[in-house]
Scaffold this motif. Structure first.
Motif, mmCIF file in Angstrom:
data_model
loop_
_atom_site.group_PDB
_atom_site.id
_atom_site.type_symbol
_atom_site.label_atom_id
_atom_site.label_comp_id
_atom_site.label_asym_id
_atom_site.label_seq_id
_atom_site.Cartn_x
_atom_site.Cartn_y
_atom_site.Cartn_z
ATOM 1 N N LEU A 1811 -5.589 28.627 -17.680
ATOM 2 C CA LEU A 1811 -5.215 29.344 -16.455
ATOM 3 C C LEU A 1811 -6.128 30.557 -16.261
ATOM 4 C CD1 LEU A 1811 -3.034 29.370 -14.202
ATOM 5 C CD2 LEU A 1811 -1.730 30.931 -15.639
ATOM 6 N N ALA A 1812 -6.689 30.669 -15.093
ATOM 7 C CA ALA A 1812 -7.545 31.814 -14.782
ATOM 8 C C ALA A 1812 -6.678 33.008 -14.412
ATOM 9 C CB ALA A 1812 -8.504 31.476 -13.643
ATOM 10 N N LEU A 1813 -7.000 34.164 -14.980
ATOM 11 C CA LEU A 1813 -6.171 35.350 -14.764
ATOM 12 C C LEU A 1813 -6.185 35.786 -13.308
ATOM 13 C CD1 LEU A 1813 -7.093 37.461 -17.935
ATOM 14 C CD2 LEU A 1813 -5.104 36.001 -17.580
ATOM 15 N N GLU A 1814 -7.306 35.577 -12.630
ATOM 16 C CA GLU A 1814 -7.391 36.071 -11.254
ATOM 17 C C GLU A 1814 -6.538 35.255 -10.288
ATOM 18 O OE1 GLU A 1814 -10.889 33.305 -12.023
ATOM 19 O OE2 GLU A 1814 -9.887 34.984 -13.020
ATOM 20 N N THR A 1815 -6.068 34.059 -10.737
ATOM 21 C CA THR A 1815 -5.259 33.218 -9.842
ATOM 22 C C THR A 1815 -3.765 33.464 -9.997
ATOM 23 O OG1 THR A 1815 -5.177 31.465 -11.503
ATOM 24 C CG2 THR A 1815 -7.012 31.417 -9.943
ATOM 25 N N ILE A 1816 -3.368 34.307 -10.937
ATOM 26 C CA ILE A 1816 -1.944 34.519 -11.209
ATOM 27 C C ILE A 1816 -1.346 35.413 -10.124
ATOM 28 C CG2 ILE A 1816 -0.298 35.551 -12.815
ATOM 29 C CD1 ILE A 1816 -2.144 34.714 -15.074
#
Length: 1830
Positions: A1811-1816
């Protein structure tokens, strides 16, 4: 039910036997009413006629079915009588090695005389919380029942342990107390339970002695009250003693001893502190040598003395008091050696300066003359005056013995009083459990006053027991609303009245004691006059006037009247006591008698040492004779009666539990059963009375459901109704016609004795008939199937046989025809051959004959021919001779005649000539002659021509021959000349030949000698060659043998090394797991201490008053956590000082809290150090294991130094390249962040200098690296060259040596080669030995390191324990000192690190400026006009560029003051079932990490530390608050692991970054290394995991036994056996009963929750493995402790249940989790229940199959195996012995039960998130609006 229905053929009965008490026999024919004799057959095969009693007509008791033999409860037996009880106990004790059996409410315990592994803490935990009927009988089950009833009914309990000496009463009481101490624990830190158990050695030393029946017999009764508080934890104890056997102090029978303490003192006499006691060998003292057996086998009295002294110290008896006790005991021994000399018949004296009396007076501190005087005199008081009267020698000896007994009794009571003081409860007692350990019924050859009192007490206890049993029966009947009928039971009240009523035995005894001249004889006569022929229980012996017989409930006992009065009076002269009280030197002695001056209540104990039965501690004492008070007039019997009444009042006020101890034999043989002794004790202890009471009523009880389940086979389908109760009623009315034989209660059916056996018989007959029908049908079906199969097979066989026969016949015809043809040709051939032979023979014969004949004929013809020739020649010669003679004559005659005729013819011719015709005739004859002549001429011409040709040819040949001959002649001429020349040469040659002949003769002689020498040499050479060949073969064989041995040794060494390597690897893995487990246990202990600290802090907060205004107390939890979770930062010592200064006032105000805080803080630091050391050790072990594995896997066949050099160089270059890239990236980042192009001006001299320095350093580094690589490669190549050298050299050298040996012919060379071979072998062996030694040294070093770590850990724990043992002031001081030292060291380390970091930062800043300047010049271009001053003066500020949403960097920003709000909303108030269900799995962890990233981005270490500390504390707080909720614990375990993985994934370390995307790598932490916090989070995750395991264990535990064992998953497979009074938990699925489906549903719930929370799959596997281990361990433990569960059908149920669990694992894809392997012991136990258990092959199969079970578990299962139906067979004892013999070499744990509390060490494998942090996205429901995205 008529007797004829039960006493049928093959029915088994019990008949009396003088040796075995009861014998089993079988009826040979049916019994008919009126028969006087039963035809029986004994078990050994002997037939017997048993005569019935004509008066009673009683039939022998019936034997129970085999299915009921060995039952846990004797009341479960259908036939309740003495032989059935005895047989059941014997079978359980001998065959099954079970020493405990229930008999209704009584636990029967048989002494095994052997240590059994059934009393460990695991067994205690297994029985804790269980119902009494659910588990096998055990003393722990009785203790648990008492503990449970105390807590449930709020009523005090009593456990009454009785039995005769040596039956194990004291041990049983000891184990009951141990159970209470283990299960309840103590309410304080004083460990009261340890003190309760520590009182046993003291009481055994002063109250136990060796008797003929027992080496450690308790010679007093005791009642111990164990007190509990409201939470049912032990707070104290109180001991009451009864009837100490004082007479043993002064007299011991043969083969007996005095009390142990005397012999312990004598054994320790050599100790320095005991020198003043002037003791010696026990045989020296009169009081210790009378029994003649001063030593007990296997007992060291000196060691026991050490244990006694340690127990005294533990219970608070000081050393001075201990020495006082030993002085008194030694004084008693010396007093026994005092001798008296008679002066006359009424007086005696003690010899002057008598040594024993002198020592006694010195030890007691009294005057010698005074004591000597009052030992020989007594004072008589009258109304007016007193007299001093001398006494006789006999009275003086009795007075001396009475004084010794009195001193010992008072000392005994004093010690008991001090033990009670040590065990006294400090808080209010809420309830208690009493344990009564008292004599059982006793009868000896000579029974005296002691036996009378003991049997009197047992009569009272038996009455109480009978009433209690009767009461329980009555309550049961009333509860079930059954019509109550009075049960006739033995009431021993008449016997009690005989003893204690008015004018009873005790009254008459007391009255006789008051008489001035009372004696034993007069008392006996009074007894006879009062009770003989008036009381049926009193009898007089026929041959004695000084004895009487009482019929007790157990047996008749004959008492000897001699000594009754003296023992009842227990006279001690007051003057002797006064002398002892006057002792000034000895303080303890007056204390023993100080209470005698006070008036004591009737509740006081007797002088026999009995402490009063009252709540308050009253000193037992003996009143002084002669006092105005009449309390001293009370006799021993009167006082004992009073104390016994109080004891009965106490027992009646409690709920009693009974333990009856049985002594199986008198010889103390292990597991040996003497039927006579056992029956005697069963009758005496009331077990048979219990059976009789039960049998008189309705002993067998079934619930309706159990009855329906068991006897459903007796019902038809139409009989089964919806109402189970009505169904059972209808069926019973049909089965048992006599309605008095059963009763229907509310919930149960009650049966009279024998009815269950009748029902079992009907059921067995029905099942047998059904089995026969099934067998008949199946056999018919099988036979039909077999017939069809056989018919089909027969037809097929016939078809094939007939075809085969036809083919054989056709083949026969063909073969016959062929044979005829062959015969024809053969015969023809034979005949032809014979003909040819005959023909050839004939021809040969003919040829021979004809030849012979021809030769004969030829010879004959030859002879004839030769004879003819001879004849011819002879005849010819004769004929010629005759002819010539004749011819001559004829010629002469012819001449004469012709002359005459010619003359005549001439005359005619002359006449004819003259005629023409004559001329014509002549002319014709001439023409013919001319023609013939012409032909002849032609022929001759032809011949002439041919001859001419031949002649010409001959001439030519002749000419050639002539030429040859001419040449030959010429050659001959030449040869002739040569011959002439040669003749001359021949002469010379002949001379030479003569010379040569001479030389030849000489040469021949020399040749002969040479040949002889050559032959000899050849012979020797051949011998030598043969010898050399033999030696060569020997050398070859030796060499081959050596090579073989070398190869074998090498192979063995290799195998052993590999095995050792594997074993060491396994051991290292085990050590690793052990260390990990130990570390996690330490964490568990730490969390427990932390929780306790929090609890204490909360309590202190409640107790402490409100603090002063303006002062805020520092939270100790926060400070402790900060000390735990701090890491290196840039805070100096000066910055820390204000914080410490602020904390000091609060610490002064709460000193207790501060001490606790410092103690815990010290504990935390020690745990941190230990944790770090363990972690380092763990890492080192893992590296070693990986290294060993890599070495094992990587063994290439050839590896050169160049390849190694290239690989190493490549690795170094790659690592260096990565470092350079990282540095370049950091420089680029720094340059982009600084954004100062002025510094990077091109052509700067600093930049060039720096570049030159870097290039030179890099070149030098490359050179050094190449050198290091070369050295490394050489080392590696040398190591590898050494390793394969063995095998290679061995093979090559062997082949070379073989070729050399074949080529060698010289003996010396072969020997030299042999020596070289030996040296080579030695060299190889030395190399192998050196390698082995090095390996062993390495292993030893590893073990040494492990040992040192363990020792260091132990030392740390000892230091901690020592520190905890210090007083509070010293502890605070030591803690402060330690804390100051630690903080000082930490500050110094931090200052050093800070200085280093400052230097590094300054240096890097300079380099960054230079690099930034250069790069800025390259990027910007022309910047030469800017001056250096401007560059320095302008401040460097980062440019804040506004970013769009798409440039989100995966960070979250919050304000410092919002931190608590963040923790509150995200951790404390987050509900897993509420908002968290719809979130991304692990969202709180991602949010927290993104906040940490932002703090790292800001380089704010305070914010990072504060956030992480608050997070950890918040998680701990929420788990403490909702720690029992599985979802909460699972949720935070998942999030903690995800947070830990995020810290690893974005740490910037290469090992964790390789799984990231490039975008994720950009999100790595840049400023802080949070490795220490990763360890802290790992520890927190371990604690959460352990809490999760405890939660799921608490949820699963109530389900496991019911679902896995008791519930019938396959209905009808396992029938319910009859049970006794202790009913089991029903296996029928009622509404509240757990089933296997309940367990599977719970497992599904656990799994779905964990998956929903996003827990790591590997972690889920570990949780599932732990759950399955708990299920398997608890199930197996209960199986091993429950005899009713060990059957074939139950094994089938278990295997089915396990298969369902395995199916669940398959459905969840968890088969590789290792969970199935944890069930292996349970699976093997189920298989063991089902396999065949008869032959040796079965034993071998069991031993190979049950490799996961220990030997103890296998034997236990086999011992417990119980058939549920009659068709199953029991396991023979011989088979169990076979199993034990086969498993005796197996090395496994002797522990019987599995450790159900064991937790496997958990690991957290790295699991990166994709999971990419910027998409959370953060949901609004979390209430985190104060957080902004960055």
């Amino acid at each position: 039910m008529a007797a004829s229905e039960l006493y049928t053929k093959y029915a088994r009965v019990w008949i009396p036997d003088p040796e075995e008490v009861w014998k089993s026999a079988e009826l040979l024919k049916d019994y008919k009413p009126g028969d006087k004799v039963l035809q029986l057959r004994l078990e050994e095969g002997k037939d017997l006629e048993y005569c019935l009693d004509q008066k009673t007509k009683e039939l022998p008791p019936l034997r129970n079915p085999d299915i009921l033999v060995g039952e846990n409860d004797l009341t479960a037996l259908s036939y309740l009588h003495e032989p059935a009880v005895l047989h059941n106990l014997k079978v359980r004790f001998i065959d099954s090695k079970l020493i405990y059996t229930y008999c209704g409410i009584v636990l029967v315990a048989i002494n095994p005389y052997e240590q059994l592994p059934i009393y460990g803490e695991d067994i205690i935990n297994a029985y804790s919380g269980q119902n009494m009927g659910d588990m096998d009988p055990h003393i722990f089950a009785v203790a648990e029942e008492a503990y449970k009833q105390m807590a449930r009914d709020e009523r005090n309990q009593s456990i009454i342990v009785s039995g005769e000496s040596g039956a194990g009463k004291t041990v049983s009481a000891k184990y009951a107390m141990r159970y209470f101490a283990t299960v309840s624990g103590s309410a304080s830190e004083a460990n009261v339970e340890e003190k309760v158990l520590a009182s046993n050695p003291i009481m055994e030393s002063i109250g136990n002695a060796k008797t003929t029946r027992n080496d450690n017999s308790s010679r007093f009764g005791k009642y111990i009250e164990i007190g509990f508080d409201k939470r049912y934890r032990i707070i104290g104890a109180n001991m009451r003693t009864y009837l100490l056997e004082k007479s043993r102090v002064v007299f011991q029978a043969e083969e007996e001893r005095n009390y142990h303490i005397f012999y312990q003192l004598c054994a320790s006499a050599a100790l320095p502190e005991f020198k003043t006691l002037r003791l010696g060998n026990a045989n020296y003292f009169h009081y210790t040598k009378q029994g003649g057996s001063p030593v007990i086998d296997g007992v060291d009295d000196a060691k026991e003395m050490v244990n006694t002294r340690q127990a005294c110290t533990l219970l608070g008896i000081s050393d001075s008091y201990q020495m006082g006790i030993y002085q008194i005991l030694a004084g008693i021994l010396h007093l026994g050696n005092v001798e008296f000399a008679s002066r006359d018949s009424d007086s005696c004296i003690i010899p002057p300066k008598h040594e024993p009396l002198t020592i006694f007076c010195d030890l007691m501190g009294v005057e010698y003359e005074e004591m000597a005087h009052w030992l020989c005199h007594r004072k008589l008081a009258t109304a007016t005056e007193t007299y001093i009267k001398p006494i006789s020698k006999l009275h003086a000896i009795n007075a001396r013995d009475a004084l010794a007994k009195h001193i010992y009794a008072n000392l005994f009571n004093w010690i008991v009083d001090h033990v009670n003081k040590a065990l006294h409860a400090t808080v209010k007692q809420h309830s208690f459990i009493g344990v009564l350990d008292i004599y059982g019924f006793e009868t000896f050859e000579i029974n005296s006053f002691e036996q009378f009192c003991i049997n009197y007490a047992n009569e009272k206890l038996q009455q109480q027991f009978n009433m209690h049993v009767f009461k329980l029966e009555q309550e049961e009947y009333m509860k079930e609303q059954i019509p109550w009928t009075l049960i006739d039971f033995y009431d021993n009240q008449p016997c009690i009245n005989l003893i204690e009523a008015k004018m009873g035995i005790l009254d008459l005894l007391d009255e006789e004691c008051k008489m001035p001249k009372g004696s034993d004889d007069t008392w006996a006569q009074k007894l006879y006059n009062t009770h003989l022929n008036k009381c049926a229980l009193f009898e007089k012996p026929r041959l004695s006037n000084k004895a009487f017989i009482i019929k007790h409930f157990a047996d008749k006992v004959e008492y000897q009247c001699e000594g009754f009065l003296e023992k009842n009076k227990d006279t001690v002269y007051e003057e002797q006591i006064k002398v002892l009280k006057s002792s000034k030197k000895f303080k303890l002695l007056p204390e023993l008698f100080q209470d005698e001056e006070k008036a004591i209540s009737p509740t006081s104990a007797t002088p026999s040492g009995r402490v009063p039965l009252s709540r308050t501690a009253v000193k037992p004492a003996k009143a002084r004779p002669g006092q105005a008070s009449k309390e001293h007039k009370k006799t021993v019997g009167h006082q004992f009666r009073n104390s016994l009444h109080l004891l009965m009042e106490t027992l009646n006020a409690t709920t009693p539990h009974y333990v009856r101890c049985i002594k199986p034999n008198d010889f103390k043989f292990p597991f040996t059963f003497d039927e006579k002794r056992a029956v005697q004790q069963l009758r005496a202890c009331g077990v048979l009375e219990t059976i009789r009471i039960s049998a008189a009523g309705f002993p067998s009880r079934w619930t309706y459901q159990e009855f329906f389940s068991r006897y459903r086979v007796l019902m038809k389908q139409r009989d089964v109704l919806g109402d189970r109760k009505q169904t059972c009623k209808n069926v019973l009315e049909k089965l048992i016609l006599d309605k008095d034989k059963y009763q229907f209660g509310k919930t149960k059916i009650f049966f009279r004795a024998g009815q269950v056996a009748y029902l079992e018989k009907i059921r067995a007959d029905k099942l047998r008939a059904a089995c026969i029908r099934i067998q008949k049908t199946i056999r018919g079906w099988l036979m039909r199937k077999k017939y069809v199969r056989m018919r089909k097979a027969a037809i097929t066989i016939q078809r094939y046989v007939r075809g085969y026969q036809a083919r054989c016949y056709a083949n026969f015809l063909r073969r016959t025809r062929a044979a005829i043809t062959i015969q024809k040709f053969q015969r023809m051939y034979v005949v032809h051959k014979r003909y040819q032979c005959m023909r050839a023979a004939t021809i040969a014969l003919q040829a021979l004959l004809r030849g012979y004949m021809a030769r004969n004929k030829y010879q004959m013809m030859l002879r004839e021919h030769k004879s003819i020739i001879i004849q011819k020649h002879v005849r010819g010669w004769l004929a010629r001779v005759h002819y010539h003679r004749t011819l001559k004559a004829i010629v002469y005659l012819q001449c004469c005649y012709r002359r005459m005729m010619a003359k005549r013819e001439l005359k005619k011719l002359k006449i004819e000539a003259r005629s023409v015709e004559r001329y014509k005739k002549l002319h014709i004859g001439l023409e013919n002659k001319i023609m013939q002549l012409q032909r002849k001429i032609d022929e001759q011409n032809k011949e002439y021509k041919s001859l001419m040709e031949k002649l010409s040819n001959l001439e030519i040949t002749y000419s050639t021959e002539t030429e040859k001959l001419r040449s030959d002649v010429e050659r001959l001429r030449m040869s002739e000349e040569e011959a002439k020349n040669a003749a001359n040469r021949v002469l010379s040659l002949q001379e030479e030949i003569a010379k040569l002949r001479k030389e030849l003769h000489q040469t021949q002689s020399e040749k002969k000698t040479i040949e002889e020498w050559a032959d000899k040499y050849k012979h020797e050479t051949e011998q030598l060659v043969s010898e050399l060949k033999e030696q060569n073969t020997l050398l070859k064989t030796e060499k081959e043998e050596l090579n073989r041995r070398i190869h074998d040794q090498a192979r063995e060494i290799t195998e052993t090394m590999e095995k050792k390597l594997v074993e060491e690897t396994k051991q290292l893995e085990l050590d690793l797991n052990d260390e990990r487990l130990r570390y996690q246990n330490l964490l568990n202990e730490f969390s427990r201490l932390e929780e306790r600290y929090d609890d204490l802090k909360d309590e202190m907060n409640l107790m402490v008053s409100i603090p002063k205004p303006g002062h805020k107390r520092t939270d100790s939890t926060h400070s402790s956590n900060e000390s735990e979770y701090t890491f290196s930062s840039e805070i100096t010592e000066a910055e820390d000082l204000p914080v410490r200064m602020e904390q000091e006032p609060s610490e002064k105000k709460a000193p207790l809290d501060m001490s606790l805080f410092l103690k815990l803080q010290k504990r935390v630091t020690e745990l941190e150090q230990e944790k770090q050391s363990l972690q380092d050790e763990l890492d080192r072990k893992e590296e070693q294991a990986l290294r060993a594995k890599a070495k094992e896997e990587e063994r290439p066949p050839m590896r050169g130094a160049e390849l190694e050099y290239e690989s190493l160089k490549r690795q170094e270059l790659e690592s260096e390249n990565k470092k350079l890239k990282n540095e370049l990236n950091e420089l680029q980042k720094a340059l982009t962040e600084t954004r100062s192009p002025e510094v990077t001006a091109p052509g700067a001299p600093a930049y060039r200098v720096l570049l030159d320095q870097l290039t030179s350093v890099s070149e030098e580094l490359e050179v050094r690296k190449e050198e290091v690589l070369i050295l490394r490669s050489q080392l590696v190549s040398q190591k590898e060259a050494i390793q394969p050298k063995e095998d290679k050299n061995t093979m090559t050298d062997s082949t070379i040596l073989l070729e050399d040996v074949q080529k060698m012919k010289d003996k010396g060379e072969i020997a030299q080669a042999y020596i070289g071979l030996k040296e080579t072998n030695r060299l190889l062996e030395s190399q192998l030995q050196s390698q082995k030694k090095s390996h062993e040294n390495e292993l030893e070093s590893l073990r040494g390191e492990i040992q040192s770590l363990k020792e260091e850990n132990n030392r740390q724990q000892q230091l901690l324990a020592q520190n905890l043992q210090l007083p509070p002031e010293a502890r605070i001081e030591a803690s402060l000192q330690h804390e100051i030292t630690r903080l000082t060291n930490e500050n110094l380390d931090l200052m050093e690190q800070l200085e280093k970091q400052d230097k590094t930062v300054r240096k890097l800043k300079k380099q960054l400026k230079v690099f930034a300047k250069k790069i800025g010049e390259l990027e910007v271009g022309q910047m030469e006009n800017i001056s250096p001053g401007q560059i320095i003066d302008e401040p460097i500020r980062p440019v804040n560029i506004p970013r769009k949403e798409k440039d989100f960097q995966g960070m979250l920003e919050y304000k410092k003051e919002d931190e608590q709000k963040l923790v509150k909303n995200l951790i404390l108030e987050l509900k897993p079932r509420g908002v968290a269900v719809n979130l991304i799995p692990g969202l709180p962890a991602y949010i927290l990490f993104m906040c940490v990233r932002h703090a790292d981005y800001l380089n704010d270490d305070q914010k990072v530390r504060s956030l992480l500390t608050s997070t950890i504390n918040g998680i701990k707080k929420v788990l403490k608050k909702r720690g029992d909720d599985f979802e909460t614990v699972s949720f935070w375990l998942s999030n903690t692991c995800r947070f830990l993985h995020c810290l690893k994934q974005y740490s910037g370390e290469e090992g964790f970054m390789k799984h990231n995307t490039p975008r994720q790598n950009e999100h790595c932490l840049t400023n802080f290394d949070l490795a220490e916090y990763r360890q802290v989070l790992s520890d927190l995750a371990i604690q959460i995991y352990q809490q999760l395991v405890r939660v799921l264990e608490n949820i699963l535990q109530p389900m496991i036994v019911s679902g896995m064992l008791e519930h019938e998953t396959i209905q009808g497979v396992s029938g319910v056996k009859p049970t006794g009074l202790r009913k089991r938990t029903s296996s029928i699925a009622d509404e509240g009963t757990y089933t296997l489906d309940s367990i599977i549903r719970q497992l599904n719930s656990f799994h779905s929750v964990m998956c929903q929370h996003g827990m790591d799959p590997e972690l889920i596997k570990q949780v599932v493995k732990q759950m399955f281990y708990i299920i398997g361990a608890i199930t197996l433990n209960n199986l091993l402790l429950r005899k009713d569960m060990c059957s074939w059908s139950k094994g089938m149920q278990i295997r089915y249940n396990v298969s369902q669990l395995e199916e669940w694992l398959r459905d969840k894809n968890l088969m590789n989790s290792g969970a199935k392997e944890t069930l292996e012991p349970l699976i093997q136990a189920a298989q063991l229940l089902q396999v065949k258990k008869k032959t040796d092959e079965d034993a071998e199969a069991i031993c190979s199959m049950c490799n996961a079970l220990t030997t103890a578990q296998i034997v236990k299962v086999l011992n417990l195996y119980t058939p549920v139906n009659e068709f199953e067979e029991r396991v023979l004892v011989s088979f169990i012995r076979t199993i034990q013999m086969r498993l005796r070499d197996r090395k496994d744990s002797p522990q019987l039960l599995m450790d159900a509390k064991h937790i496997f060490p958990v690991t957290f494998p790295f699991n990166p998130s994709s999971l990419a942090l910027e998409t959370i996205q953060i949901p609004a429901s979390l209430g985190l609006g104060f957080i902004s995205r960055v």
